[in-house]
Design a protein around this motif. Structure first.
Motif, PDB file in Angstrom:
ATOM      1  N   UNK A  70       1.693  -0.512  -9.716  1.00  0.00           N
ATOM      2  CA  UNK A  70       2.921  -0.560  -8.908  1.00  0.00           C
ATOM      3  C   UNK A  70       2.694  -1.292  -7.597  1.00  0.00           C
ATOM      4  N   UNK A  71       1.589  -0.950  -6.900  1.00  0.00           N
ATOM      5  CA  UNK A  71       1.308  -1.588  -5.621  1.00  0.00           C
ATOM      6  C   UNK A  71       1.028  -3.069  -5.754  1.00  0.00           C
ATOM      7  N   UNK A 112      11.572  -2.151   5.598  1.00  0.00           N
ATOM      8  CA  UNK A 112      10.865  -1.610   4.432  1.00  0.00           C
ATOM      9  C   UNK A 112       9.659  -0.790   4.868  1.00  0.00           C
ATOM     10  N   UNK A 113       8.919  -1.304   5.834  1.00  0.00           N
ATOM     11  CA  UNK A 113       7.731  -0.595   6.328  1.00  0.00           C
ATOM     12  C   UNK A 113       8.087   0.798   6.846  1.00  0.00           C
ATOM     13  N   UNK A 162       3.597  10.828  -6.274  1.00  0.00           N
ATOM     14  CA  UNK A 162       4.581  11.349  -7.227  1.00  0.00           C
ATOM     15  C   UNK A 162       4.004  11.440  -8.631  1.00  0.00           C
ATOM     16  N   UNK A 163       3.118  10.511  -8.979  1.00  0.00           N
ATOM     17  CA  UNK A 163       2.463  10.589 -10.296  1.00  0.00           C
ATOM     18  C   UNK A 163       1.550  11.801 -10.355  1.00  0.00           C
ATOM     19  N   UNK A 210       0.828  -1.206   0.000  1.00  0.00           N
ATOM     20  CA  UNK A 210       0.000   0.000   0.000  1.00  0.00           C
ATOM     21  C   UNK A 210       0.866   1.260   0.000  1.00  0.00           C
ATOM     22  N   UNK A 211       1.970   1.232   0.741  1.00  0.00           N
ATOM     23  CA  UNK A 211       2.873   2.383   0.753  1.00  0.00           C
ATOM     24  C   UNK A 211       3.494   2.612  -0.624  1.00  0.00           C
ATOM     25  N   UNK A 212       3.836   1.525  -1.311  1.00  0.00           N
ATOM     26  CA  UNK A 212       4.363   1.661  -2.682  1.00  0.00           C
ATOM     27  C   UNK A 212       3.309   2.304  -3.573  1.00  0.00           C
ATOM     28  N   UNK A 213       2.065   1.839  -3.451  1.00  0.00           N
ATOM     29  CA  UNK A 213       0.959   2.454  -4.189  1.00  0.00           C
ATOM     30  C   UNK A 213       0.848   3.938  -3.856  1.00  0.00           C
TER      31      UNK A 213
END
Length: 202
Positions: A80-81, A106-107, A62-63, A53-56
């Motif tokens: 991405x997520x 990572x978290x 940024x998008x 979810x953080x990657x999303x």
């Protein structure tokens, strides 16, 4: 046997690493479910889901700064997520209980970057404090997250407000890098006091 906070102050493994926070989380799992493995695996899965979810979220934020079509940015972020969630290279970290340090680092590393993003956009010091706290927790999870300040500098240079900005933004970047470096020095001191090793591994 020595309590949940023992790894913060003493070396208790034969390896020269300092990762006390994951063992605190495993201790909590043990207190909840004993030695039954299901609880440990559920915790790993939940942390990995939050990382996805953080990657999303990072991709979407940024998008949104670069892509005018918000629907297209949302699609890119979702891809991405989901991609991160199901990547086969993450199977070991998720299924192997002993890989809790990778998941937690990572978290907290991703959470630190998200908090810094909001600091960069809103210039609110509480987001910087949250970012520094998460970076500290990430270091206490696994030392590999030491590169995060460099990633933040790259973000500022290529995407942030400091891109092409004047002396004021440059001073801000120096201040931020100094703050993150102070957290890293604090981690090194804690590591040295706990395991008597400044740099070391397996």
């Amino acid at each position: 046997n020595n309590g949940p906070f023992y790894p913060f102050f003493r070396q208790w493994t034969p390896f020269y690493n300092y990762r006390p926070l994951p063992f605190l989380s495993i201790f909590i799992d043990y207190k909840i479910g004993g030695l039954t493995p299901h609880g440990y695996h559920i915790t790993n899965i939940l942390i990995h889901a939050l990382n996805s979810f953080f990657v999303f979220m990072i991709t979407y934020l940024m998008a949104g700064d670069r892509i005018k079509d918000s629907a297209y940015g949302l699609v890119v972020a979702l891809i991405s997520g989901i991609w991160y969630l199901f990547m086969s290279s993450h199977a070991e970290a998720v299924t192997w209980i002993a890989c809790r340090p990778d998941l937690l680092a990572t978290f907290f590393g991703l959470a630190s970057f998200i908090a810094y993003y909001f600091y960069s956009v809103r210039s609110d010091s509480k987001y910087l404090l949250a970012s520094l706290l998460c970076y500290c927790l990430a270091l206490f999870s696994k030392e590999s997250v030491v590169t995060l300040p460099i990633i933040i500098l790259c973000y500022e240079f290529f995407f942030g407000k400091s891109q092409g900005a004047g002396k004021r933004e440059f001073r801000k970047m120096v201040f931020v890098f100094t703050a993150f470096s102070s957290i890293f020095l604090f981690y090194l001191v804690a590591r040295l006091m706990a395991i008597d090793v400044l740099i070391g591994g397996y």
